[in-house]
Design a protein around this motif. Structure first.
Motif, mmCIF file in Angstrom:
data_model
loop_
_atom_site.group_PDB
_atom_site.id
_atom_site.type_symbol
_atom_site.label_atom_id
_atom_site.label_comp_id
_atom_site.label_asym_id
_atom_site.label_seq_id
_atom_site.Cartn_x
_atom_site.Cartn_y
_atom_site.Cartn_z
ATOM 1 N N MET A 213 0.829 -1.209 0.000
ATOM 2 C CA MET A 213 0.000 0.000 0.000
ATOM 3 C C MET A 213 0.859 1.253 0.000
ATOM 4 O O MET A 213 0.565 2.222 -0.704
ATOM 5 C CB MET A 213 -0.943 0.006 1.201
ATOM 6 N N ALA A 214 1.937 1.233 0.789
ATOM 7 C CA ALA A 214 2.805 2.411 0.861
ATOM 8 C C ALA A 214 3.376 2.764 -0.510
ATOM 9 O O ALA A 214 3.530 3.945 -0.853
ATOM 10 C CB ALA A 214 3.936 2.158 1.850
ATOM 11 N N ASP A 215 3.645 1.746 -1.322
ATOM 12 C CA ASP A 215 4.265 1.946 -2.627
ATOM 13 C C ASP A 215 3.250 2.113 -3.748
ATOM 14 O O ASP A 215 3.607 2.070 -4.927
ATOM 15 C CB ASP A 215 5.204 0.773 -2.928
ATOM 16 N N GLY A 216 1.986 2.286 -3.377
ATOM 17 C CA GLY A 216 0.972 2.594 -4.377
ATOM 18 C C GLY A 216 0.160 1.416 -4.874
ATOM 19 O O GLY A 216 -0.683 1.567 -5.768
ATOM 20 N N GLY A 217 0.390 0.218 -4.321
ATOM 21 C CA GLY A 217 -0.378 -0.954 -4.730
ATOM 22 C C GLY A 217 -1.546 -1.215 -3.809
ATOM 23 O O GLY A 217 -1.852 -0.438 -2.898
ATOM 24 N N SER A 218 -2.230 -2.323 -4.026
ATOM 25 C CA SER A 218 -3.371 -2.692 -3.194
ATOM 26 C C SER A 218 -3.719 -4.159 -3.441
ATOM 27 O O SER A 218 -3.331 -4.743 -4.454
ATOM 28 C CB SER A 218 -4.584 -1.825 -3.516
ATOM 29 N N VAL B 60 4.124 -6.702 -7.749
ATOM 30 C CA VAL B 60 5.422 -7.353 -8.005
ATOM 31 C C VAL B 60 6.562 -6.461 -7.528
ATOM 32 O O VAL B 60 7.518 -6.934 -6.892
ATOM 33 C CB VAL B 60 5.572 -7.677 -9.505
ATOM 34 N N ARG B 61 6.454 -5.168 -7.797
ATOM 35 C CA ARG B 61 7.499 -4.229 -7.367
ATOM 36 C C ARG B 61 7.641 -4.235 -5.844
ATOM 37 O O ARG B 61 8.762 -4.267 -5.315
ATOM 38 C CB ARG B 61 7.167 -2.816 -7.854
ATOM 39 N N ALA B 62 6.524 -4.222 -5.142
ATOM 40 C CA ALA B 62 6.566 -4.232 -3.679
ATOM 41 C C ALA B 62 7.199 -5.520 -3.167
ATOM 42 O O ALA B 62 8.024 -5.502 -2.244
ATOM 43 C CB ALA B 62 5.155 -4.070 -3.113
ATOM 44 N N ALA B 63 6.831 -6.652 -3.767
ATOM 45 C CA ALA B 63 7.381 -7.933 -3.332
ATOM 46 C C ALA B 63 8.882 -7.999 -3.591
ATOM 47 O O ALA B 63 9.655 -8.493 -2.757
ATOM 48 C CB ALA B 63 6.669 -9.079 -4.052
#
Length: 414
Positions: free
Chosen positions: A196-201, A218-221
């Motif tokens: 969430m912090a990086d703009g995903g959900s 994928v970017r967050a992971a």
């Protein structure tokens, strides 16, 4: 993420819960008595009991029987409901509410009472309110100023969040050494929060599509996986097993502690506040838990009237909300503006405004049926297959597969 949900009643079994509440909502022989189920550690339970005392002082004709629940809360609460022994009022988190909504009476929520839109909507399931907001549990980041200064970095702002990319870059620069003497820029990241912090959900805004397998997911992971690599900026889950990250922060072993909840306020306030403080979570911030108060569907008319007075008092009266935090314990952040001064006064040098800002700016998570089951299934698979947990597979391959599984579960729940 810290979340202790319990269900053994203070006496240690469901028997005490059943003794306080019958299937029709009666409590003992006094129709103006109600039972109240909640979880928490010793200090948190003491705080809630002090709120109960404040209510009883203001409403001497109503007795509240506390049912302090200490383990397996949701499971045992569900069992008590199914067995016809539901507590008159129960604390329930916004994540679990969709599962329990059918056990609670619809309630009227005056959304104008609450300063945060996300708090005001916490009890809403499918357009109907089934619980009244009680306490907000927003997340911030604790930091060691000296770690940033030693690396030649500016100390993060107490009001403006760092970008996620700046945080990753700075955490890398604060990392040094090898082996047992390695100093890390950050404590481990929590995937759900970083997503969430990086703009995903997890889901689309309407709650109809699973989205954690897209580019943002994928970017967050990959960020989380790279952070615990041999050249990463965070220790592995194995390296920190059984250890307190607050202690690592106080010893200078980590420069930043993301996913910092209000229950840790007393710990950071006890440190040197010229060195340690809290700042906003990077990026868009992490998911916020809101615990609300639901009234049992089986409560009779007298019990319902008493319960309505109790839930209104606990959720909006300063006599209760002012007790939300103390120098020794904090349930979370008050949900009414008039009690924020009392909250911030318990640790005036630690920037508790960051918690308040996180509540105010929190993103409202869409209603998703079977949310807990879906996300538990996803998290278990993600941990077992990728280095976010114990696995070794590439997140770019795993996440689209898990998103498809999530979507099938979401479609089946409609």
């Amino acid at each position: 993420m810290r979340k202790t949900l319990a269900a053994a009643i203070a006496a240690g079994s469901l028997v005490s819960l059943a003794a306080c509440s019958s299937g029709n909502g009666e409590t003992g022989s006094n129709s103006s008595a109600i039972s109240f189920a909640f979880w928490g550690d010793n200090a948190e339970a003491a705080t809630i009991k002090s709120m109960i005392s404040a209510f009883e002082k203001a409403n001497p004709s109503i007795q509240v029987q506390p049912n302090w629940i200490q383990s397996d809360y949701e499971q045992k609460l569900q069992t008590s409901i199914a067995g016809g022994a539901a507590p008159t009022v129960a604390v329930i988190s916004n994540t679990a509410l969709p599962t329990f909504a059918s056990a609670f009476k619809p309630v009227t929520v005056d959304t104008s009472v609450y300063y945060s839109p996300a708090v005001a909507k916490a009890g809403d399931v499918g357009g109907t309110n089934y619980a009244v907001p009680f306490v907000a549990k927003s997340k911030v980041m604790a930091i060691d100023r000296t770690s940033f200064q030693k690396a030649g970095l500016p100390v993060p702002s107490g009001s403006k969040p760092m970008s996620t990319q700046d945080f990753v870059t700075d955490a890398g620069k604060m990392t040094s050494g090898t082996g047992s003497g390695k100093i890390y820029g950050s404590a481990p990241l929590w995937y759900d929060g970083w997503l969430m912090a990086d703009g995903g959900s997890y889901y689309s805004a309407d709650g109809k599509q699973c989205t954690m397998g897209n580019a943002a997911g994928v970017r967050a992971a990959e960020t989380v996986v790279n952070s615990v690599a041999s050249n990463g900026f965070a220790p592995t889950s194995i390296a920190i097993q059984g250890q307190d990250m607050m202690q690592w922060l106080s010893q200078g072993k980590v420069g930043a502690l993301p996913d910092f909840g209000p229950w840790n306020i007393s710990k950071i306030a006890a440190l040197d506040t010229s060195r340690f403080t809290i700042v906003p979570m990077p990026g868009l911030g992490e998911p916020m838990e809101v615990d609300s108060l639901g009234i049992s569907k089986s409560a009779n008319a007298a019990q319902t009237t008493a319960a309505q007075k109790f839930t209104t008092f606990m959720s909006s009266n300063p006599a209760a909300q002012n007790l939300m935090a103390s120098k020794t314990s904090a349930l979370g952040v008050p949900v009414v503006k008039s009690s924020l001064g009392a909250f911030k006064s318990v640790a005036p040098k630690v920037n508790l405004q960051a918690f308040v800002d996180a509540v105010t700016n929190a993103v409202t998570v869409p209603y998703v049926k079977n949310k807990v089951q879906i996300e538990s299934t996803f998290s278990t698979a993600l941990d077992s297959r990728t280095a976010i947990g114990t696995g070794h597979e590439d997140p770019a391959k795993v996440l689209p597969q898990l998103q498809a599984k999530c979507q099938s579960m979401l479609d089946a729940a409609k």
